[in-house]
Design a protein around this motif. Structure first.
Motif, PDB file in Angstrom:
ATOM      1  N   ILE A 198      -1.882   3.157  -8.789  1.00 26.38           N
ATOM      2  CA  ILE A 198      -0.525   2.246  -8.240  1.00 26.38           C
ATOM      3  C   ILE A 198      -0.899   2.233  -6.882  1.00 26.38           C
ATOM      4  O   ILE A 198      -0.570   1.289  -6.085  1.00 26.38           O
ATOM      5  CB  ILE A 198       0.867   2.827  -8.546  1.00 26.38           C
ATOM      6  N   ASP A 199      -1.143   3.432  -6.260  1.00 24.21           N
ATOM      7  CA  ASP A 199      -1.400   3.674  -4.564  1.00 24.21           C
ATOM      8  C   ASP A 199      -2.968   3.372  -4.291  1.00 24.21           C
ATOM      9  O   ASP A 199      -3.461   4.529  -4.168  1.00 24.21           O
ATOM     10  CB  ASP A 199      -0.828   4.781  -4.122  1.00 24.21           C
ATOM     11  N   VAL A 200      -3.381   2.283  -4.358  1.00 24.74           N
ATOM     12  CA  VAL A 200      -4.850   2.068  -4.049  1.00 24.74           C
ATOM     13  C   VAL A 200      -5.382   2.293  -2.671  1.00 24.74           C
ATOM     14  O   VAL A 200      -4.645   2.124  -1.931  1.00 24.74           O
ATOM     15  CB  VAL A 200      -4.948   0.516  -4.417  1.00 24.74           C
ATOM     16  N   THR A 201      -6.351   2.901  -2.568  1.00 24.02           N
ATOM     17  CA  THR A 201      -7.303   3.225  -1.303  1.00 24.02           C
ATOM     18  C   THR A 201      -8.589   2.557  -1.394  1.00 24.02           C
ATOM     19  O   THR A 201      -9.014   2.333  -2.516  1.00 24.02           O
ATOM     20  CB  THR A 201      -7.450   4.665  -1.106  1.00 24.02           C
ATOM     21  N   LYS A 202      -9.229   2.450  -0.293  1.00 24.62           N
ATOM     22  CA  LYS A 202     -10.552   1.724  -0.567  1.00 24.62           C
ATOM     23  C   LYS A 202     -11.528   2.818  -1.125  1.00 24.62           C
ATOM     24  O   LYS A 202     -12.408   2.307  -1.609  1.00 24.62           O
ATOM     25  CB  LYS A 202     -11.046   1.548   1.051  1.00 24.62           C
ATOM     26  N   ALA A 203     -11.296   3.899  -1.054  1.00 25.48           N
ATOM     27  CA  ALA A 203     -12.176   4.957  -1.488  1.00 25.48           C
ATOM     28  C   ALA A 203     -12.002   4.736  -3.389  1.00 25.48           C
ATOM     29  O   ALA A 203     -12.912   5.060  -3.883  1.00 25.48           O
ATOM     30  CB  ALA A 203     -11.869   6.277  -1.262  1.00 25.48           C
TER      31      ALA A 203
ATOM     32  N   ILE B 134     -11.638   1.857  -4.767  1.00 19.54           N
ATOM     33  CA  ILE B 134     -12.219   0.800  -5.162  1.00 19.54           C
ATOM     34  C   ILE B 134     -13.869   0.925  -5.113  1.00 19.54           C
ATOM     35  O   ILE B 134     -14.833   0.510  -5.856  1.00 19.54           O
ATOM     36  CB  ILE B 134     -12.010  -0.476  -4.059  1.00 19.54           C
ATOM     37  N   ALA B 135     -14.275   1.783  -3.782  1.00 18.99           N
ATOM     38  CA  ALA B 135     -15.627   2.165  -3.812  1.00 18.99           C
ATOM     39  C   ALA B 135     -16.109   3.010  -5.059  1.00 18.99           C
ATOM     40  O   ALA B 135     -17.338   2.979  -5.448  1.00 18.99           O
ATOM     41  CB  ALA B 135     -15.716   2.927  -2.684  1.00 18.99           C
ATOM     42  N   GLU B 136     -15.181   3.825  -5.616  1.00 25.40           N
ATOM     43  CA  GLU B 136     -15.698   4.803  -6.882  1.00 25.40           C
ATOM     44  C   GLU B 136     -15.771   3.951  -8.152  1.00 25.40           C
ATOM     45  O   GLU B 136     -16.202   4.283  -9.042  1.00 25.40           O
ATOM     46  CB  GLU B 136     -14.757   5.762  -7.131  1.00 25.40           C
ATOM     47  N   ILE B 137     -15.373   2.606  -8.175  1.00 28.72           N
ATOM     48  CA  ILE B 137     -15.337   1.647  -9.377  1.00 28.72           C
ATOM     49  C   ILE B 137     -16.715   1.477  -9.746  1.00 28.72           C
ATOM     50  O   ILE B 137     -17.300   0.505  -8.986  1.00 28.72           O
ATOM     51  CB  ILE B 137     -14.418   0.658  -9.416  1.00 28.72           C
ATOM     52  N   LYS B 138     -17.250   1.987 -10.951  1.00 26.08           N
ATOM     53  CA  LYS B 138     -18.761   1.634 -11.441  1.00 26.08           C
ATOM     54  C   LYS B 138     -18.904   0.344 -11.763  1.00 26.08           C
ATOM     55  O   LYS B 138     -19.941  -0.404 -11.782  1.00 26.08           O
ATOM     56  CB  LYS B 138     -19.268   2.798 -12.205  1.00 26.08           C
ATOM     57  N   ASP B 139     -17.696  -0.243 -12.634  1.00 27.38           N
ATOM     58  CA  ASP B 139     -17.829  -1.379 -13.321  1.00 27.38           C
ATOM     59  C   ASP B 139     -16.733  -2.428 -12.817  1.00 27.38           C
ATOM     60  O   ASP B 139     -15.938  -2.891 -13.426  1.00 27.38           O
ATOM     61  CB  ASP B 139     -17.708  -1.307 -14.904  1.00 27.38           C
ATOM     62  N   PRO B 140     -16.757  -2.872 -11.477  1.00 25.69           N
ATOM     63  CA  PRO B 140     -15.906  -3.759 -10.832  1.00 25.69           C
ATOM     64  C   PRO B 140     -15.646  -5.159 -11.616  1.00 25.69           C
ATOM     65  O   PRO B 140     -14.439  -5.651 -11.633  1.00 25.69           O
ATOM     66  CB  PRO B 140     -16.478  -4.267  -9.399  1.00 25.69           C
ATOM     67  N   LYS B 141     -16.573  -5.626 -12.589  1.00 30.48           N
ATOM     68  CA  LYS B 141     -16.087  -6.707 -13.248  1.00 30.48           C
ATOM     69  C   LYS B 141     -15.257  -6.490 -14.436  1.00 30.48           C
ATOM     70  O   LYS B 141     -14.499  -7.252 -14.823  1.00 30.48           O
ATOM     71  CB  LYS B 141     -17.555  -7.471 -13.897  1.00 30.48           C
ATOM     72  N   ASN B 142     -14.751  -5.042 -14.661  1.00 30.55           N
ATOM     73  CA  ASN B 142     -13.971  -4.903 -15.867  1.00 30.55           C
ATOM     74  C   ASN B 142     -12.809  -4.608 -14.980  1.00 30.55           C
ATOM     75  O   ASN B 142     -11.675  -3.456 -15.766  1.00 30.55           O
ATOM     76  CB  ASN B 142     -14.561  -3.621 -16.784  1.00 30.55           C
TER      77      ASN B 142
END
Length: 395
Positions: free
Chosen positions: A309-314, A316-324
């Motif tokens: 819910i409370d998204v940070t740039k960190a 997003i950077a940790e997401i290994k499969d951004p297409k999902n």
């Protein structure tokens, strides 16, 4: 929201009436493991029209000739089921109720599914609310001039079709112990079909069967309530029954692939005043500067699991499969339902039935009340005037 009904309801509400309502709702069925709210929702005509318009915009996309091509990557390769049909039999769209720039109520799409919801429980819920609280006969949970009799007739056409009820079964992984078991029982009461767990079914050749009183009965249709997320780590079960991904001679109502095609995956393709800005995470050229106004959601999850819910740039950077994953602008729910001690946030689910050879028809709704950060049980513990309910409208 329809102030005259809300005022009348709140002024005459008592805890004893609520307890009596719950007792009637469960009578002869089973105990309900999820929270049912103290009150129905009274949907005004202007919001009703906006909800209908929002649903129609989404259906236009689903009915596009290229929709299957557009959503071909939505289905995980290890859960792609053969013999997919041309359209889903169920559509459900969840809208958070907000206020627009002019202070008027408006729906914003939160989630969508080509999968069944509580199509048995909701009409029963609406009836028991009306009877228990002695609400006006002019109020209805149904759209399009439907009443309970017409609704059940359409439900039969969609789920049973031309088959005998014993040739059709509602199936889930462990049907009697699901949280939605009350919906299964009411559906059985309406339609006369079997309720089967996955392991109650066995395969001979390509045909499926179940046993009743020692007699083997051929299964022609499955009213599918099984979500593959629930069996992803239990595929050994298939050795005891059948693998849903195999070639089997059965009709799916609705085919499992639609659960994926019509889902969070579909939302980036929708451009509408009723749909928040949504992007596949792997298509973002830059991260929004106002990231606090967005929410990060995994494509393949159920019941709000994994949502940040409370998204940070960190994050997003940790997401290994951004297409999902999708990044979606937050929807600001307005606490518009007046409880005895303040406003409560509202989400409304539009529920459609799509019979073969016909157009999708908006039939009934499901509503949820919340005081927490999100709609859902885990965000509303220890609150009252929250939980599952239904919207009632003037005929």
């Amino acid at each position: 929201m329809i102030s005259k009904y809300r005022g009348q309801f709140n002024s005459s509400f008592t805890e004893q009436k609520y307890k009596s309502f719950l007792k009637i709702l469960e009578s002869g069925l089973t105990s309900i493991p999820f929270r049912v709210a103290e009150t129905p929702v009274f949907i005004p005509s202007d919001l009703q029209k906006k909800l209908i318009d929002a649903g129609e915009e989404i259906i236009k996309l689903i009915k596009q000739p290229d929709f299957k091509a557009l959503t071909k990557d939505a289905i995980p390769s290890n859960w792609n089921v053969p013999n997919e049909n041309e359209h889903p039999h169920f559509l459900t769209f969840d809208f958070g109720i907000c206020k627009d720039a002019n202070g008027l109520l408006t729906p914003k799409l939160i989630e969508m599914q080509g999968f069944p919801s509580l199509y048995g429980f909701q009409p029963e819920l609406g009836r028991v609310y009306k009877e228990s609280y002695e609400l006006p006969a002019a109020l209805t949970p149904f759209f399009n001039g439907l009443d309970e009799q017409k609704y059940v007739s359409l439900l039969k056409r969609v789920i049973i079709g031309d088959y005998a009820p014993q040739e059709v079964a509602l199936m889930d992984i462990d049907a009697p112990n699901q949280k939605t078991a009350i919906d299964f029982l009411i559906t059985q009461k309406y339609l006369g079909i079997k309720i089967l767990s996955l392991t109650d079914i066995f395969k001979e050749g390509n045909a499926l069967f179940y046993k009743e009183e020692g007699k083997k009965i051929r299964l022609k249709r499955i009213y599918n309530r099984l979500i593959f997320d629930e069996v992803e780590d239990k595929t050994a079960l298939f050795e005891q029954c059948f693998d849903p991904r195999s070639e089997i001679d059965v009709e799916w109502i609705t085919h499992p692939n639609w659960f994926y095609r019509i889902s969070k995956y579909t939302m980036p393709f929708l451009k509408s005043e009723f749909v928040p800005e949504t992007h596949f995470l792997d298509t973002l050229t830059e991260i929004p500067s106002d990231l606090e106004n967005y929410v990060l959601k995994p494509l393949f999850s159920f019941a709000g699991m994994g949502v940040i819910i409370d998204v940070t740039k960190a994050d997003i950077a940790e997401i290994k499969d951004p297409k999902n994953w999708i990044l979606q602008r937050k929807v600001v729910y307005e606490p518009i339902v007046q409880s005895p001690d303040g406003g409560v946030k509202l989400e409304i689910r539009l529920m459609y039935l799509w019979a073969d050879g016909q157009e999708p028809q908006l039939c009934i709704n499901l509503a949820r009340l919340s005081r927490g950060k999100m709609i859902g049980v885990r965000y509303n513990k220890d609150f009252d005037w929250v939980g599952g309910t239904i919207g009632l409208m003037e005929k």
